[in-house]
Design an enzyme around this catalytic site. Structure first.
Site, PDB file in Angstrom:
ATOM      1  N   SER A 130       0.845  -1.196   0.000  1.00 47.87           N
ATOM      2  CA  SER A 130       0.000   0.000   0.000  1.00 47.87           C
ATOM      3  C   SER A 130       0.876   1.240   0.000  1.00 47.87           C
ATOM      4  O   SER A 130       2.045   1.186   0.400  1.00 47.87           O
ATOM      5  CB  SER A 130      -0.852  -0.038   1.269  1.00 47.87           C
ATOM      6  OG  SER A 130      -1.308   1.235   1.628  1.00 47.87           O
ATOM      7  N   TYR A 154      -1.068   0.109  11.056  1.00 44.50           N
ATOM      8  CA  TYR A 154      -1.393  -0.323   9.689  1.00 44.50           C
ATOM      9  C   TYR A 154      -0.227  -0.052   8.741  1.00 44.50           C
ATOM     10  O   TYR A 154       0.191  -0.922   7.981  1.00 44.50           O
ATOM     11  CB  TYR A 154      -2.661   0.382   9.178  1.00 44.50           C
ATOM     12  CG  TYR A 154      -2.985  -0.048   7.767  1.00 44.50           C
ATOM     13  CD1 TYR A 154      -3.533  -1.308   7.528  1.00 44.50           C
ATOM     14  CD2 TYR A 154      -2.704   0.765   6.676  1.00 44.50           C
ATOM     15  CE1 TYR A 154      -3.801  -1.735   6.233  1.00 44.50           C
ATOM     16  CE2 TYR A 154      -2.968   0.344   5.376  1.00 44.50           C
ATOM     17  CZ  TYR A 154      -3.513  -0.906   5.164  1.00 44.50           C
ATOM     18  OH  TYR A 154      -3.769  -1.344   3.885  1.00 44.50           O
TER      19      TYR A 154
END
Length: 320
Positions: A130, A154
């Site tokens: 990501s 995250y």
């Protein structure tokens, strides 16, 4: 092996019942691959089920954090290629429940990499990372050479996913390639805390859209089919791209409020929203430089929010 033909290959998609996974399965089925999907959450409202893709693939409820089960599955279905998309994918959830997110995202990646290492019949692995893997960098555009410096659960889980993949390539020469994306949108995203699904729900149910941020955070908005085309392109060229990471960006680099305005304009509907400004550890500006994949493989985004939003709206209207 320079090029891989997808047709007739036994392909495993982890997280295949998720939003992007569903669209990837759809495309792989069209390309006549034998698709095996593993996911811990088989939501009947997900794109995989609403489009009846479970009838055209083998869907298995399995937690890939269980290494033995993952290995048994790879053996049973003679898997030849893997797309690893499974992850706890919500930034907010990661903040509230860091151990679960780190356990999940890191362990699942280790298991998949290790499975590829000891199964030489697996010809390639595409790992979904990501833009969050870069952490908070003080640059206008993130490029693949930018450091991986996640500093929240995250983001760090994605930095680690990336570093582990590179480690396995450098040390064991496994054929792995890493992808980094901005905000992906499209039919089938059931996370209504995300901006586009949130907008759709608010219009269709005539409810208030609550915006966690100050509405000024900037992201690349990338349509899901562009993402899938990128994955497939990398898989087909695995011999050429293994060991590398690629950014997939878009030219829809917008603030939340700009997204709302675009949708209002195209759909000719007013969106009732409220800015809460309570977002924690969100990165104010993130945009990815995708010139590397454009130069090496000729990938570029084909779709925009203004072109796709009607189709997306119709999908959500049926769902809700």
């Amino acid at each position: 092996m320079e090029n891989m033909e997808i047709k007739n290959k036994n392909i495993l998609v982890t997280g295949g019942a998720g939003f992007v996974g569903g669209h990837l399965v759809e495309e792989l089925v069209k390309l006549k691959a034998n698709v095996v999907v593993v996911d811990i959450n088989l939501d009947k409202h997900s794109y995989l089920f609403t489009e009846n893709l479970q009838k055209k693939s083998k869907v298995i409820n399995l937690d890939i954090c269980d290494y033995k089960k993952l290995l048994a599955l790879i053996k049973k279905y003679k898997i030849e290629f893997i797309f690893h998309l499974a992850a706890q994918a919500l930034v907010e959830e990661a903040y509230k429940n860091p151990k679960h997110t780190l356990d999940n995202n890191i362990l699942s990646t280790i298991n998949v990499l290790e499975a590829v290492r000891i199964n030489p019949q697996i010809k390639g692995l595409v790992v979904a990372s990501s833009d969050k893997a870069y952490g908070k960098l003080k640059v206008a555009k993130y490029s693949e050479s930018s450091p991986l410096s996640g500093d929240h659960p995250y983001d760090t889980s994605k930095s680690v996913t990336d570093l582990l993949s590179t480690t396995y390539y450098k040390t064991y020469k496994i054929p792995v390639v890493v992808t980094r994306f901005g905000n992906i949108y499209g039919e089938g995203d059931l996370n209504f805390s995300r901006i586009i699904p949130g907008i759709m729900k608010s219009i269709i149910q005539n409810s208030e859209l609550r915006i966690r941020s100050n509405g000024k955070y900037v992201r690349d908005y990338l349509y899901v089919k562009d993402v899938v085309n990128g994955y497939i392109l990398l898989a087909e060229n695995i011999g050429k791209v293994k060991g590398e990471a690629f950014n997939f960006g878009s030219d829809d680099t917008l603030t939340v409020l700009e997204v709302i305005k675009q949708v209002e304009k195209v759909l000719d509907k007013k969106i009732n929203y409220k800015i809460l400004n309570i977002a924690k550890n969100e990165i104010p500006y993130q945009s990815l430089d995708y010139s590397k994949i454009r130069k090496e493989l000729g990938w570029k985004p084909k779709y925009t929010i203004s072109k796709k939003i009607k189709d997306i709206y119709n999908w959500y209207k049926k769902l809700l």
